[in-house]
Design an enzyme around this catalytic site. Structure first.
Site, PDB file in Angstrom:
ATOM      1  N   SER A 102       7.832  -3.641   1.056  1.00 24.37           N
ATOM      2  CA  SER A 102       7.079  -2.393   1.019  1.00 24.37           C
ATOM      3  C   SER A 102       6.590  -2.131  -0.408  1.00 24.37           C
ATOM      4  O   SER A 102       5.978  -3.011  -1.016  1.00 24.37           O
ATOM      5  CB  SER A 102       7.944  -1.248   1.562  1.00 24.37           C
ATOM      6  OG  SER A 102       7.169  -0.091   1.787  1.00 24.37           O
ATOM      7  N   ASP A 236       3.496  -3.598  12.165  1.00 20.85           N
ATOM      8  CA  ASP A 236       3.793  -2.730  11.022  1.00 20.85           C
ATOM      9  C   ASP A 236       2.918  -1.477  11.090  1.00 20.85           C
ATOM     10  O   ASP A 236       1.697  -1.575  11.036  1.00 20.85           O
ATOM     11  CB  ASP A 236       3.517  -3.492   9.722  1.00 20.85           C
ATOM     12  CG  ASP A 236       4.008  -2.757   8.483  1.00 20.85           C
ATOM     13  OD1 ASP A 236       3.980  -1.515   8.462  1.00 20.85           O
ATOM     14  OD2 ASP A 236       4.400  -3.427   7.519  1.00 20.85           O
ATOM     15  N   HIS A 264       7.857  -2.470  10.097  1.00 20.16           N
ATOM     16  CA  HIS A 264       7.869  -2.424   8.637  1.00 20.16           C
ATOM     17  C   HIS A 264       9.281  -2.706   8.143  1.00 20.16           C
ATOM     18  O   HIS A 264      10.236  -2.068   8.567  1.00 20.16           O
ATOM     19  CB  HIS A 264       7.413  -1.038   8.181  1.00 20.16           C
ATOM     20  CG  HIS A 264       7.168  -0.928   6.709  1.00 20.16           C
ATOM     21  ND1 HIS A 264       6.031  -1.419   6.102  1.00 20.16           N
ATOM     22  CD2 HIS A 264       7.916  -0.380   5.716  1.00 20.16           C
ATOM     23  CE1 HIS A 264       6.083  -1.165   4.810  1.00 20.16           C
ATOM     24  NE2 HIS A 264       7.224  -0.545   4.547  1.00 20.16           N
TER      25      HIS A 264
END
Length: 283
Positions: A102, A236, A264
């Site tokens: 991320s 995601d 994610h």
């Protein structure tokens, strides 16, 4: 494994290592607002058993690292990049394989651009191009899904109440999971509660939402010269798959591993696959 608090340049950061220090080092960089606990121990051990010396750490304002007054971060995004260098320096490691997820993937990109001598290779998970290339970011990157955008705009949490914080974080984790696979709420709730109870001040993690960038790298992503693996879930909701594809296209020689129906981050079901891919990439 050994947890220790390091202090470099007056900054205290909590770190934890797994494996033999003589093995090739792997530095794990978590996303913003999340402590090192989100690099789950069994995943770290998979890498260590595979012959890597693994280091995870708490960002500032998470876990047991230095904490600032909520609403008043005393640092920038560039300082978080420098913190990765501080962690390596404190462990006596001149360069490491860097794995970021991320926003941690964005920090890893900046690390490779600003401190290339510190990076042996990159693994970028669930992230997006962090700096412009050829003067701009890709124009075809899709926004977050409607469900993610709705949650981000409507979710409310009472940060003075631990149960409210935990409920919010679990709900957020459910949205991030993408909705195409089973979601183990009980396991996530245990992890979130550990995270909240372990932190000096969990409310301070909100400081990451208001960080300024600081000094961003000026070099384009196409100047990254280390071997790069991009790992991205096809479901995601924060950074749809096109973000990972664009990242792989912009870094010379980068490879893309798409995880079918993954959201994610690293789904528990994908840990063996992701660990194997990292071990192969860092061999």
């Amino acid at each position: 494994m050994a947890e220790r608090v390091i202090e470099v340049d007056g900054v205290e950061l909590c770190t934890e290592s797994f494996g033999d220090p003589a093995d090739p080092p792997v530095l794990l960089v978590m996303g913003l607002g999340a402590s090192m606990l989100w690099w789950e121990e069994d995943f770290c051990r998979m890498l260590a058993v595979g012959g890597r010396f693994v280091i995870r750490y708490d960002h500032r304002d998470t876990g047991r690292s230095v904490t600032y007054e909520p609403g008043h971060p005393g640092y920038t995004g560039a300082d978080l990049v420098a913190d990765a260098v501080r962690v390596l320096a404190a462990h006596g490691i001149p360069a490491a394989h860097v794995v970021g997820v991320s926003a941690g993937g964005a920090l890893a990109q900046s690390l490779a651009l600003d401190h290339a001598e510190r990076v042996l290779s990159l693994v970028l998970i669930s992230t997006s191009p962090a700096v412009p290339d050829d003067g701009d970011l890709p124009s075809d990157l899709p926004p977050p899904t409607e469900e993610f955008a709705w949650f981000a705009s409507t979710a409310r949490v009472d940060r003075s109440d631990a149960d409210s914080v935990i409920d919010h974080q679990v709900a957020y984790a459910r949205v991030l999971a993408g909705g195409r696979r089973p979601f183990d709420e009980a396991a996530v709730r245990v992890l979130v509660r550990r995270d909240v109870e372990r932190a000096h001040d969990f409310d301070a993690a909100g400081n990451h939402d208001s960080l300024t960038d600081g000094e961003l790298p000026r070099a384009p992503l196409s100047s990254i010269a280390v071997p790069t693996l991009v790992i991205h879930g096809t479901a995601d909701p924060m950074f749809p798959l096109r973000h990972g594809e664009a990242l792989a296209e912009r870094i010379p020689g980068a490879r893309l591993l798409a995880l079918q129906d993954a959201g994610h981050g690293i789904d528990p079901a994908d840990r063996p696959t992701v660990a194997a891919a990292i071990l192969d990439h860092t061999a």
